[in-house]
Design an enzyme around this catalytic site. Structure first.
Site, PDB file in Angstrom:
ATOM      1  N   HIS A  17      30.026  -1.342  18.763  1.00 37.07           N
ATOM      2  CA  HIS A  17      28.684  -0.738  18.854  1.00 37.07           C
ATOM      3  C   HIS A  17      27.980  -0.807  17.499  1.00 37.07           C
ATOM      4  CE1 HIS A  17      30.465   2.010  22.197  1.00 37.07           C
ATOM      5  NE2 HIS A  17      29.597   1.222  22.789  1.00 37.07           N
ATOM      6  N   LYS A  41      29.660  10.352  35.421  1.00 41.03           N
ATOM      7  CA  LYS A  41      30.785   9.965  34.553  1.00 41.03           C
ATOM      8  C   LYS A  41      31.403  11.204  33.929  1.00 41.03           C
ATOM      9  CE  LYS A  41      29.512   5.280  33.126  1.00 41.03           C
ATOM     10  NZ  LYS A  41      29.131   4.439  31.976  1.00 41.03           N
ATOM     11  N   ARG A  90      29.722  -8.868  25.843  1.00 39.65           N
ATOM     12  CA  ARG A  90      31.054  -9.226  25.346  1.00 39.65           C
ATOM     13  C   ARG A  90      31.601 -10.455  26.053  1.00 39.65           C
ATOM     14  NH1 ARG A  90      32.766  -3.157  25.943  1.00 39.65           N
ATOM     15  NH2 ARG A  90      31.089  -3.499  27.435  1.00 39.65           N
ATOM     16  N   SER A 128      35.004   1.307  24.399  1.00 41.85           N
ATOM     17  CA  SER A 128      35.384   2.707  24.196  1.00 41.85           C
ATOM     18  C   SER A 128      36.609   3.040  25.052  1.00 41.85           C
ATOM     19  CB  SER A 128      34.236   3.636  24.589  1.00 41.85           C
ATOM     20  OG  SER A 128      33.105   3.377  23.795  1.00 41.85           O
TER      21      SER A 128
END
Ligand code: ADP
Length: 165
Positions: A17, A41, A90, A128
């Site tokens: 990040h 979440k 990514r 994460s």
């Protein structure tokens, strides 16, 4: 002024990040890193903690600020009068979802552009979730997150599993 939003869960912020934010801050006048609060979440760190951690980690960048928001990213972006949403890419696995989201956002707010930045090869495996998984089993995360985050993850997991590690 060219303003961009870097939205995300940041649960917690990783070196991947930080790399994207640092590079985006060179392209725009100002970046707002925005923690999205998604009631669906179950984050490890609270909204307040994630904002506080991002503020500490991003302190060296003087054109970056930190905020949080609920609801649609594209509405938050328009409300802030920002021109762009920055997203990191990514792997190919990120692409499909991001493509769908970018096109939906374009439909909702045609003036807002989504700008994709490729992850640096060094961080292209990093998320994460991976960091939390490794930290929860006491693995070494020193090279994956800023030192403050490493410390806070260790504290979090020792509070969750006292006696472990
Ligand atoms: P979200 O749940 O919105 O994907 P994340 O916190 O996982 O929130 O990610 C926020 C943004 O940072 C996303 O655009 C994501 O693609 C990007 N990102 C996450 N990890 C990396 C990394 N290792 N390298 C580059 N970008 C990343």
């Amino acid at each position: 002024m060219k303003l961009a939003i870097c939205p995300g869960s940041f649960d917690p912020v990783t070196n991947g990040h930080v790399d994207i934010i640092k590079r985006a801050a060179l392209l725009f006048d100002h970046i707002i890193v925005a923690v999205s609060v998604n009631s669906g979440k179950k984050p490890l760190f609270t909204e307040k903690e994630r904002v506080e951690l991002l503020k500490s980690v991003l302190k060296p960048f003087n054109n970056v600020s930190v905020d949080s928001f609920e609801g649609l990213t594209v509405n938050y972006t328009a409300q802030k009068n920002a021109q762009a949403i920055i997203r990191g890419l990514r792997a190919i696995s990120d692409f499909e979802n991001e493509f769908q989201m970018a096109l939906t956002n374009k439909k909702l707010q045609p003036k807002v552009e989504t700008v994709f930045m490729m992850a640096q090869a060094q961080w292209s495996f990093l998320s994460s979730s991976v960091v939390k998984e490794v930290a929860s089993f006491g693995g070494c995360i020193t090279d994956l997150v800023p030192p403050l985050i490493e410390k806070r993850l260790k504290e979090k997991f020792s509070a969750l599993h006292p006696g472990k590690n």
